[in-house]
Design a protein around this motif. Structure first.
Motif, PDB file in Angstrom:
ATOM      1  N   ASN A   1      93.502  14.899  39.260  1.00  0.00           N
ATOM      2  CA  ASN A   1      93.417  14.247  37.953  1.00  0.00           C
ATOM      3  C   ASN A   1      92.154  13.401  37.878  1.00  0.00           C
ATOM      4  O   ASN A   1      91.878  12.614  38.757  1.00  0.00           O
ATOM      5  CB  ASN A   1      94.626  13.336  37.732  1.00  0.00           C
ATOM      6  N   ALA A   2      91.446  13.570  36.838  1.00  0.00           N
ATOM      7  CA  ALA A   2      90.219  12.784  36.659  1.00  0.00           C
ATOM      8  C   ALA A   2      90.484  11.648  35.703  1.00  0.00           C
ATOM      9  O   ALA A   2      91.516  11.587  35.038  1.00  0.00           O
ATOM     10  CB  ALA A   2      89.124  13.668  36.123  1.00  0.00           C
ATOM     11  N   GLN A   3      89.540  10.752  35.637  1.00  0.00           N
ATOM     12  CA  GLN A   3      89.686   9.669  34.682  1.00  0.00           C
ATOM     13  C   GLN A   3      89.689  10.248  33.264  1.00  0.00           C
ATOM     14  O   GLN A   3      88.932  11.170  32.979  1.00  0.00           O
ATOM     15  CB  GLN A   3      88.537   8.685  34.846  1.00  0.00           C
TER      16      GLN A   3
ATOM     17  N   LEU B   1      82.123  15.226  42.328  1.00  0.00           N
ATOM     18  CA  LEU B   1      83.589  15.141  42.430  1.00  0.00           C
ATOM     19  C   LEU B   1      84.005  14.841  43.867  1.00  0.00           C
ATOM     20  O   LEU B   1      83.419  15.381  44.813  1.00  0.00           O
ATOM     21  CB  LEU B   1      84.249  16.477  42.038  1.00  0.00           C
TER      22      LEU B   1
ATOM     23  N   ARG C   1      86.847  12.311  31.097  1.00  0.00           N
ATOM     24  CA  ARG C   1      85.695  12.725  31.913  1.00  0.00           C
ATOM     25  C   ARG C   1      85.436  14.220  31.848  1.00  0.00           C
ATOM     26  O   ARG C   1      84.394  14.678  32.250  1.00  0.00           O
ATOM     27  CB  ARG C   1      85.883  12.295  33.367  1.00  0.00           C
ATOM     28  N   TYR C   2      86.415  14.982  31.378  1.00  0.00           N
ATOM     29  CA  TYR C   2      86.200  16.418  31.273  1.00  0.00           C
ATOM     30  C   TYR C   2      86.338  16.861  29.841  1.00  0.00           C
ATOM     31  O   TYR C   2      87.253  16.478  29.136  1.00  0.00           O
ATOM     32  CB  TYR C   2      87.200  17.180  32.145  1.00  0.00           C
ATOM     33  N   ALA C   3      85.456  17.734  29.441  1.00  0.00           N
ATOM     34  CA  ALA C   3      85.518  18.266  28.083  1.00  0.00           C
ATOM     35  C   ALA C   3      86.553  19.375  28.032  1.00  0.00           C
ATOM     36  O   ALA C   3      86.694  20.135  28.971  1.00  0.00           O
ATOM     37  CB  ALA C   3      84.159  18.820  27.692  1.00  0.00           C
TER      38      ALA C   3
END
Lengths: 439, 62
Positions: A430-432, A419, A435-437
């Protein structure tokens, strides 16, 4: 006490008083004439994003907001490992979790460690601990929560003498503790309120000698819905602002959780107000280092998850205020450089003019606080050596190490760089998409 | 804004932060080993099902 003894005592007190007043008039106290008291107030799972003075407009925290106007205000107080027992081990020892060994909840903290109460006690302080301890732990092979309802043996209390402690509970309305003699006692009503009463009593009884008091509340740690009713009624979930990094499908749920969480926060804020008033009435406010902080934060549905252990700001950033009028004055000092958990103890020792033992790994930032400067610290180390419980491997947990600077978050897992956020440009990290469960 | 970690234009920043992290780990004698190594070193047992993981757990949800 006979007449002559009374006369001598009065003379000493008057002399001490006049010296202190003169030093005050000169605008500085180089070295406290009387060792400062330390009152350390610890909340559990209160994140930095949920407090008024750091910009949250929904949560009601008037006493902490007011305290922030007289304190060193840390905008980037980072928890080295965002989960209960590891934070506590690092706080009381000034060491990183892989040094003291409590990098997993409910593992035993080493009895022989050099820790906060042992150090202050050696310097002549009375020492007291009220509330949640979570450092006794259990032996290998015992059921993993087996120690939580048992007393902590005297030799395992790390130098704290006054003792009203439960290893762990989050049942705030039906809460017991063990006293110095391992006798089981019950906190009446909402335990944080009764614990605060006990802390005020301790302060009044010890106001004439230097003391170290740690008051360790269980809330606002879940269960979220258990704050006193009058505080729950202060919040209308439908009107609360949700952080933009809460997924759309989770927003209603987040509002409901946050209303209950904020109710705990406001109840604790009320208790902070009572403590501050008591310290003022006891006449020790100027010579008391008053600290308010929390072990770690709570995701509260940001990125679709609750609770902690993760490397994101909702999990790792905590409130931290240090007020010490005699040495730091009573005007706010805004600090943006990061400070980490192992730095707390050496900084308190520095403010108290006590020697810092070699076992301590954290940094003493007391000089920067006294001089009104920034800390000059580039980064705080964050870690999760072993994922466990709510963020165990099967829930998406992974080993990580990282740094949180004033501006950036950088984290590696065992595959390499994982990260990188510019937290000034992207405060919600904020991630794409995808990308996070969501766990 | 996104996770910038794989973006080439931030590689210099990433390397800088990597250096800060490496220095912190060195200063605290932290070799950043897998979890099982620390559990073994400290003679700890995992609670309940905490030790279970998929073989490719590091690649999932990354």
């Amino acid at each position: 006490m006979n007449f002559y003894k009374t006369l001598i005592l009065c003379s000493i007190l008057l002399l001490g008083f006049s010296c202190k007043e003169q030093a005050k008039e000169e605008g500085k106290i180089e070295k406290a004439t009387v060792p400062p008291n330390v009152v350390f107030i610890l909340a559990d799972q209160w994140r930095a994003q949920s407090i008024g003075y750091l910009g949250n407009e929904d949560v009601i925290t008037p006493n902490l907001d007011s305290l922030s106007k007289q304190s060193a205000v840390f905008h980037n107080a980072v928890t080295v490992m965002a989960v209960c027992a590891p934070w506590r081990g690092s706080f009381i020892s000034g060491q990183y979790p892989l040094t003291h060994g409590v990098f997993y909840n409910d593992k035993p903290f080493p009895t022989e460690a050099t820790t906060i109460a042992k150090i202050y006690k050696k310097a002549g302080y009375q020492t007291g601990y009220i509330g949640k301890w979570h450092l006794n732990g259990h032996e290998r092979g015992e059921e993993h929560f087996s120690a939580r309802n048992k007393p902590v043996p005297k030799e395992r209390r790390q130098g704290f003498d006054y003792w009203k402690v439960r290893e762990v509970t989050h049942n705030y309305n039906d809460s017991f503790y063990f006293d110095e003699e391992n006798q089981k006692q019950f906190w009446e009503g909402y335990d944080a309120f009764s614990q605060t009463d006990s802390a005020i009593s301790y302060i009044n009884k010890n106001k004439d000698n230097p003391f170290l008091l740690v008051l360790s509340w269980g809330p606002p740690h879940d269960p979220y819905h258990t704050a006193p009713e009058e505080y729950k009624q202060m919040y209308d979930a439908s009107k609360l602002h949700v952080r933009p990094n809460v997924p759309e499908d989770f927003k209603d749920s987040a509002r409901n959780v946050m209303a209950n969480y904020y109710a705990h926060c406001t109840a604790l804020d009320y208790s902070v107000g009572r403590l501050l008033a008591a310290i003022e009435e006891a006449g020790v406010a100027d010579n008391t280092i008053f600290v308010f902080t929390s072990e770690h934060g709570d995701m509260l549905m940001s990125k679709g998850v609750l609770k902690k252990q993760r490397p994101w700001d909702e999990s790792i950033k905590v409130p931290l205020l240090i007020r010490y009028p005699d040495k730091l004055g009573k005007t706010p000092h805004q600090i943006y450089d990061p400070i980490n958990t192992p730095d707390l103890l050496p900084t308190l020792l520095g403010l108290s003019d006590l020697e810092i033992p070699h076992s301590i790994e954290g940094t003493d930032f007391s000089k920067a606080l006294i001089d009104g400067d920034e800390l000059g610290n580039e980064a705080a180390l964050i870690m999760l050596p072993v994922p466990f419980h709510e963020w165990q491997f099967m829930n998406g947990g992974r080993e990580f190490r990282g740094v949180r600077t004033k501006k950036y978050t950088y984290v590696k897992d065992l595959l390499g760089p994982w990260l990188l956020y510019d937290n000034e440009q992207d405060p919600y990290q904020n991630a794409q998409p995808g990308r996070y469960a969501s766990v | 804004m996104h996770n910038l970690v794989d973006m080439p234009q931030f590689s210099q920043l990433k390397n800088h932060l990597d250096g800060i992290l490496a220095a912190k780990l060195k200063a605290t004698n932290d070799e950043f080993l897998p979890a099982d190594d620390y559990m073994e070193k400290w003679n700890y047992l995992y609670d309940r099902k905490d030790s279970l993981r998929k073989e490719n757990y590091l690649e999932l949800n990354r």
